[in-house]
Design an enzyme around this catalytic site. Structure first.
Site, PDB file in Angstrom:
ATOM      1  N   GLY A  47       9.436 -15.229  24.685  1.00  0.00           N
ATOM      2  CA  GLY A  47       9.435 -13.889  23.679  1.00  0.00           C
ATOM      3  C   GLY A  47       9.647 -13.307  23.829  1.00  0.00           C
ATOM      4  O   GLY A  47       9.652 -12.628  25.632  1.00  0.00           O
ATOM      5  N   CYS A 101       3.230 -11.899  31.006  1.00  0.00           N
ATOM      6  CA  CYS A 101       4.045 -10.865  29.693  1.00  0.00           C
ATOM      7  C   CYS A 101       4.944 -10.213  30.447  1.00  0.00           C
ATOM      8  O   CYS A 101       4.735 -10.272  31.683  1.00  0.00           O
ATOM      9  CB  CYS A 101       2.886 -10.133  29.546  1.00  0.00           C
ATOM     10  N   LEU A 102       6.574 -10.259  30.175  1.00  0.00           N
ATOM     11  CA  LEU A 102       7.335  -9.664  30.962  1.00  0.00           C
ATOM     12  C   LEU A 102       7.552  -8.205  31.316  1.00  0.00           C
ATOM     13  O   LEU A 102       7.498  -7.637  31.935  1.00  0.00           O
ATOM     14  CB  LEU A 102       8.591  -9.757  29.859  1.00  0.00           C
ATOM     15  N   HIS A 143       0.999 -13.807  21.054  1.00  0.00           N
ATOM     16  CA  HIS A 143       1.485 -12.270  21.910  1.00  0.00           C
ATOM     17  C   HIS A 143       2.506 -11.232  21.634  1.00  0.00           C
ATOM     18  O   HIS A 143       1.736 -10.479  21.500  1.00  0.00           O
ATOM     19  CB  HIS A 143       1.117 -13.542  23.373  1.00  0.00           C
ATOM     20  N   GLU A 144       3.301 -12.090  21.218  1.00  0.00           N
ATOM     21  CA  GLU A 144       4.723 -11.378  20.284  1.00  0.00           C
ATOM     22  C   GLU A 144       3.652 -10.518  19.446  1.00  0.00           C
ATOM     23  O   GLU A 144       4.403  -9.399  19.290  1.00  0.00           O
ATOM     24  CB  GLU A 144       5.375 -12.575  20.411  1.00  0.00           C
ATOM     25  N   HIS A 147       2.145  -7.644  20.448  1.00  0.00           N
ATOM     26  CA  HIS A 147       3.402  -5.896  20.992  1.00  0.00           C
ATOM     27  C   HIS A 147       3.277  -5.005  19.669  1.00  0.00           C
ATOM     28  O   HIS A 147       3.575  -4.092  20.264  1.00  0.00           O
ATOM     29  CB  HIS A 147       4.517  -6.690  21.784  1.00  0.00           C
TER      30      HIS A 147
HETATM   31 ZN    ZN Z   1       4.078  -9.902  26.293  1.00  0.00          ZN
END
Ligand code: ZN
Length: 179
Positions: A47, A101-102, A143-144, A147
């Site tokens: 994501g 997480c990226l 999670h997304e 952000h």
């Molecule tokens: Zn993330």
């Protein structure tokens, strides 16, 4: 289309409340969505949220129509573009699960999330989305969407004995990318 740099934790742009999308189904939104999918796929992410590439909008993408090679056993979450999301927990049951997480590369942590949620919003064409989901799908959405309110998953970790480097926690797992 273009692959964008993904901002890392510490960048103040990851700490904002994102602005709502005023106009869906515009050239700008379609281009942004295409770029975000290309960026997410380039790192095998599950994501991505617009603020992670420095775009201050309430827009997230997640899911795939094929299994993620990094999460071959994860339940399939449908490929989704979600604008201006609203999440409502259903019941008060929480569930612990590992997240990465990226924007926090190389680390994993156990995060409590609502087990079951309803989420609403719009797709990139302005058509409404209204889904009730649970488990992994619910976790990815929470999670997304975090952000979009300036929250990174380490801020949700309660038990820091379950937070650390992927290569140490999960030897053998491909830690070349994180989502
Ligand atoms: Zn993330």
């Amino acid at each position: 289309m273009a692959i964008h740099e993904i901002l890392k934790m510490g960048d103040p742009r990851l700490l904002h409340i994102a602005q709502p999308v005023i106009e869906a189904d515009s050239d700008a939104i379609h281009l942004l969505v295409a770029d975000m999918f290309e960026t997410m796929h380039s790192v095998n992410g599950a994501g991505l949220a617009a603020p992670q590439i420095g775009v201050d909008l309430q827009l997230v993408i997640f899911g795939t129509d094929a299994p993620n090679p990094r999460y071959p056993d994860a339940p399939l979450v449908p490929r989704t573009v979600l604008l201006n999301p609203v999440i409502t927990p259903i019941g008060d049951e929480e569930e612990d699960g590992w997240e990465g997480c990226l924007s926090v590369p190389g680390l994993r942590g156990v995060v409590p999330r609502w087990k079951k949620i309803r989420y609403t919003g719009f797709d990139q064409y302005g058509d409404p989305i209204d889904r009730t989901v649970e488990g992994f799908h619910a976790r990815v959405v929470q999670h997304e969407c975090d952000h979009l309110i300036g929250k990174l998953y380490p801020m949700r970790v309660r038990d820091f004995t379950k937070f650390g480097f992927t290569e140490v926690l999960f030897p053998g797992l491909d830690a070349s990318a994180d989502d």
